[in-house]
Every structure is written in structure tokens, then in C-alpha cells.
Design a protein around this motif. Structure first.
Motif, PDB file in Angstrom:
ATOM      1  N   PRO A   1       6.901 -13.979 -22.553  1.00 40.90           N
ATOM      2  CA  PRO A   1       6.893 -12.637 -23.124  1.00 40.90           C
ATOM      3  C   PRO A   1       8.281 -12.001 -23.021  1.00 40.90           C
ATOM      4  O   PRO A   1       9.008 -12.237 -22.075  1.00 40.90           O
ATOM      5  N   VAL A   2       8.602 -11.193 -23.987  1.00 43.74           N
ATOM      6  CA  VAL A   2       9.901 -10.532 -24.032  1.00 43.74           C
ATOM      7  C   VAL A   2       9.683  -9.038 -23.879  1.00 43.74           C
ATOM      8  O   VAL A   2       8.815  -8.464 -24.530  1.00 43.74           O
ATOM      9  N   LYS A   3      10.462  -8.425 -23.002  1.00 40.34           N
ATOM     10  CA  LYS A   3      10.375  -6.984 -22.819  1.00 40.34           C
ATOM     11  C   LYS A   3      11.623  -6.367 -23.426  1.00 40.34           C
ATOM     12  O   LYS A   3      12.737  -6.758 -23.115  1.00 40.34           O
ATOM     13  N   VAL A   4      11.447  -5.417 -24.311  1.00 42.75           N
ATOM     14  CA  VAL A   4      12.555  -4.736 -24.947  1.00 42.75           C
ATOM     15  C   VAL A   4      12.539  -3.293 -24.468  1.00 42.75           C
ATOM     16  O   VAL A   4      11.533  -2.601 -24.597  1.00 42.75           O
ATOM     17  N   THR A   5      13.657  -2.863 -23.889  1.00 43.94           N
ATOM     18  CA  THR A   5      13.773  -1.495 -23.417  1.00 43.94           C
ATOM     19  C   THR A   5      14.940  -0.855 -24.140  1.00 43.94           C
ATOM     20  O   THR A   5      16.032  -1.412 -24.177  1.00 43.94           O
ATOM     21  N   ILE A   6      14.688   0.299 -24.706  1.00 47.90           N
ATOM     22  CA  ILE A   6      15.738   1.016 -25.413  1.00 47.90           C
ATOM     23  C   ILE A   6      15.988   2.308 -24.658  1.00 47.90           C
ATOM     24  O   ILE A   6      15.066   3.091 -24.427  1.00 47.90           O
ATOM     25  N   GLN A   7      17.230   2.504 -24.246  1.00 46.50           N
ATOM     26  CA  GLN A   7      17.591   3.698 -23.508  1.00 46.50           C
ATOM     27  C   GLN A   7      18.452   4.560 -24.420  1.00 46.50           C
ATOM     28  O   GLN A   7      19.434   4.090 -24.986  1.00 46.50           O
ATOM     29  N   VAL A   8      18.078   5.824 -24.558  1.00 44.84           N
ATOM     30  CA  VAL A   8      18.811   6.741 -25.420  1.00 44.84           C
ATOM     31  C   VAL A   8      19.558   7.738 -24.535  1.00 44.84           C
ATOM     32  O   VAL A   8      18.983   8.333 -23.634  1.00 44.84           O
ATOM     33  N   VAL A   9      20.869   7.872 -24.793  1.00 44.16           N
ATOM     34  CA  VAL A   9      21.695   8.826 -24.057  1.00 44.16           C
ATOM     35  C   VAL A   9      22.247   9.820 -25.062  1.00 44.16           C
ATOM     36  O   VAL A   9      22.764   9.422 -26.105  1.00 44.16           O
ATOM     37  N   ASP A  10      22.125  11.099 -24.759  1.00 36.94           N
ATOM     38  CA  ASP A  10      22.648  12.144 -25.640  1.00 36.94           C
ATOM     39  C   ASP A  10      24.155  12.219 -25.420  1.00 36.94           C
ATOM     40  O   ASP A  10      24.637  12.792 -24.447  1.00 36.94           O
ATOM     41  N   ALA A  11      24.915  11.627 -26.330  1.00 35.17           N
ATOM     42  CA  ALA A  11      26.367  11.550 -26.198  1.00 35.17           C
ATOM     43  C   ALA A  11      27.052  12.878 -26.470  1.00 35.17           C
ATOM     44  O   ALA A  11      28.247  13.014 -26.249  1.00 35.17           O
ATOM     45  N   SER A  12      26.316  13.869 -26.945  1.00 40.45           N
ATOM     46  CA  SER A  12      26.928  15.174 -27.225  1.00 40.45           C
ATOM     47  C   SER A  12      27.145  15.991 -25.947  1.00 40.45           C
ATOM     48  O   SER A  12      27.875  16.961 -25.957  1.00 40.45           O
ATOM     49  N   LYS A  13      26.519  15.587 -24.855  1.00 37.01           N
ATOM     50  CA  LYS A  13      26.670  16.323 -23.595  1.00 37.01           C
ATOM     51  C   LYS A  13      27.904  15.811 -22.858  1.00 37.01           C
ATOM     52  O   LYS A  13      28.238  14.629 -22.913  1.00 37.01           O
ATOM     53  N   ASP A  14      28.575  16.718 -22.162  1.00 40.98           N
ATOM     54  CA  ASP A  14      29.815  16.381 -21.477  1.00 40.98           C
ATOM     55  C   ASP A  14      29.619  15.337 -20.380  1.00 40.98           C
ATOM     56  O   ASP A  14      30.476  14.505 -20.134  1.00 40.98           O
ATOM     57  N   ASP A  15      28.496  15.391 -19.684  1.00 38.73           N
ATOM     58  CA  ASP A  15      28.275  14.475 -18.566  1.00 38.73           C
ATOM     59  C   ASP A  15      27.527  13.203 -18.978  1.00 38.73           C
ATOM     60  O   ASP A  15      27.052  12.461 -18.117  1.00 38.73           O
ATOM     61  N   ALA A  16      27.456  12.928 -20.266  1.00 35.40           N
ATOM     62  CA  ALA A  16      26.724  11.746 -20.750  1.00 35.40           C
ATOM     63  C   ALA A  16      27.535  10.496 -20.457  1.00 35.40           C
ATOM     64  O   ALA A  16      28.693  10.385 -20.810  1.00 35.40           O
ATOM     65  N   GLU A  17      26.917   9.572 -19.779  1.00 32.95           N
ATOM     66  CA  GLU A  17      27.545   8.277 -19.553  1.00 32.95           C
ATOM     67  C   GLU A  17      26.453   7.244 -19.312  1.00 32.95           C
ATOM     68  O   GLU A  17      25.315   7.571 -18.985  1.00 32.95           O
ATOM     69  N   TYR A  18      26.829   5.986 -19.453  1.00 34.90           N
ATOM     70  CA  TYR A  18      25.858   4.906 -19.301  1.00 34.90           C
ATOM     71  C   TYR A  18      25.455   4.785 -17.849  1.00 34.90           C
ATOM     72  O   TYR A  18      26.303   4.732 -16.962  1.00 34.90           O
ATOM     73  N   GLN A  19      24.151   4.739 -17.626  1.00 35.01           N
ATOM     74  CA  GLN A  19      23.636   4.511 -16.289  1.00 35.01           C
ATOM     75  C   GLN A  19      22.616   3.386 -16.389  1.00 35.01           C
ATOM     76  O   GLN A  19      21.616   3.509 -17.097  1.00 35.01           O
ATOM     77  N   PRO A  20      22.889   2.279 -15.717  1.00 36.64           N
ATOM     78  CA  PRO A  20      21.954   1.159 -15.824  1.00 36.64           C
ATOM     79  C   PRO A  20      20.586   1.531 -15.266  1.00 36.64           C
ATOM     80  O   PRO A  20      20.478   2.258 -14.283  1.00 36.64           O
TER      81      PRO A  20
END
Length: 180
Positions: A147-166
Motif C-alpha cells: 500500500p502507498v500512503k500519500v500525504t500532502i502538506q500545504v503551507v501558506d507561503a504568504s505568511k512571513d513565518d512560513a517555512e517547511y517543517q517536516p
């Protein structure tokens, strides 16, 4: 060897400058001017070869100018245009004879062409096709119905503190039962 007029010489020099082979030039001269020449005669008009060392300065300059223009003006070539490439890939994708494996490869190729545009949508389609291929047993992975699990994480890039968090849940493969 046939004596060539100036327009034929110019045609030969420009064709060679555009990286055409001597045989391609012979065929083009036959079609364009209705003159039969030999590949050896064509080679006399290529200043990058030893046989072309005696070429006139005018034709050498024409050769180098044409070659430089050819190398720098890639936009004159239809396939150098992203829209043309994507249209051709879409035509292939829409062909009912195309199998799922080729469709998957086409989606990857389009994804590479897009270089950042709508990648999320393409990733979803690609995952769906891969899952369908595994379920039906086509191609690689047919013996492994993991089985394959697909996870999509959405980050609001318009916010100043938006950054990738695993996502630690995805990284560990475990589901967290504690509430945050």
C-alpha cells in the motif's frame, strides 16, 4: 566535379554551418537547385575540416557568422519552445493507444517541463497512475502490492513565518496518538 554558382556555394556553407551532414547537403542541393554534387565536394566548403582550408575569406566569414547565429538563436527551433513541447506531449498522452506506463512517463516529462508550475496536481495524477498500475499488475512492482500512503502538506507561503517543517508522523511511519 560540377562548377558551382555563388548561390549554391552560399547554400552549402550555410547548411554545413547549421550542422547538416554532407549527405544531407547533397540531397538538399539536388532538391533545391537540381544539381548533383558529391559529398567530397560539399566537404570543401567546411572551414572546420582540413579539406576546407582553402575556402575564401568571404565564405569562411559567412560560415562562422551563420554557425554563431544558429547556436545563439535556439528560439527559431519549434521544440525549443516549452509550449510546443507540452502540446506535443499532450497529443501523445491523449492518444487512446498509449498504455499506463507511457502515460506515467509522459506525466513525469511534463512535470520536468513545468519546473514548478502545478506540480502538486501532476504529483497526484502520477501517484494515482502508479497505484492503478500496481493494483492491475502492470510493469515493475506487479508482485509487490505494498500500500502507498500519500500525504500532502500545504503551507501558506504568504505568511512571513512560513517555512517547511517536516511532518514527524510521515518521517517515522508511525501515527501519533497524542493530541497537540
Amino acid at each position: 566535379m560540377a562548377t558551382l554558382r555563388e548561390p549554391v556555394k552560399i547554400f552549402i556553407v550555410q547548411s554545413l554551418a547549421c550542422f547538416e551532414t554532407p549527405q544531407q547537403v547533397v540531397d538538399a542541393v539536388k532538391q533545391e537547385f537540381n544539381i548533383e554534387i558529391l559529398r567530397q565536394q560539399v566537404a570543401l566548403y567546411d572551414p572546420t575540416k582540413a579539406t576546407g582550408k582553402n575556402l575564401s575569406k568571404k565564405l569562411k566569414d559567412l560560415f562562422h557568422k551563420t554557425r554563431n547565429d544558429f547556436k545563439t538563436n535556439v528560439f527559431d527551433i519549434p521544440l525549443a519552445n516549452k509550449a510546443v513541447r507540452l502540446t506535443e506531449l499532450q497529443k501523445i498522452y491523449n492518444d487512446p493507444k498509449v498504455n499506463r506506463i507511457l502515460r506515467t512517463k509522459l506525466i513525469r516529462q511534463v512535470k520536468d517541463e513545468m519546473q514548478g508550475y502545478e506540480l502538486q496536481l501532476l504529483d497526484i495524477q502520477l501517484k494515482q497512475l502508479e497505484i492503478e498500475r500496481i493494483k492491475t499488475g502492470d510493469g515493475d512492482g506487479a508482485d509487490d502490492p505494498t500500500p502507498v500512503k500519500v500525504t500532502i502538506q500545504v503551507v501558506d507561503a504568504s505568511k512571513d513565518d512560513a517555512e517547511y517543517q517536516p511532518d514527524t508522523e510521515c518521517a517515522s511511519g508511525e501515527v501519533s496518538t497524542t493530541s497537540e
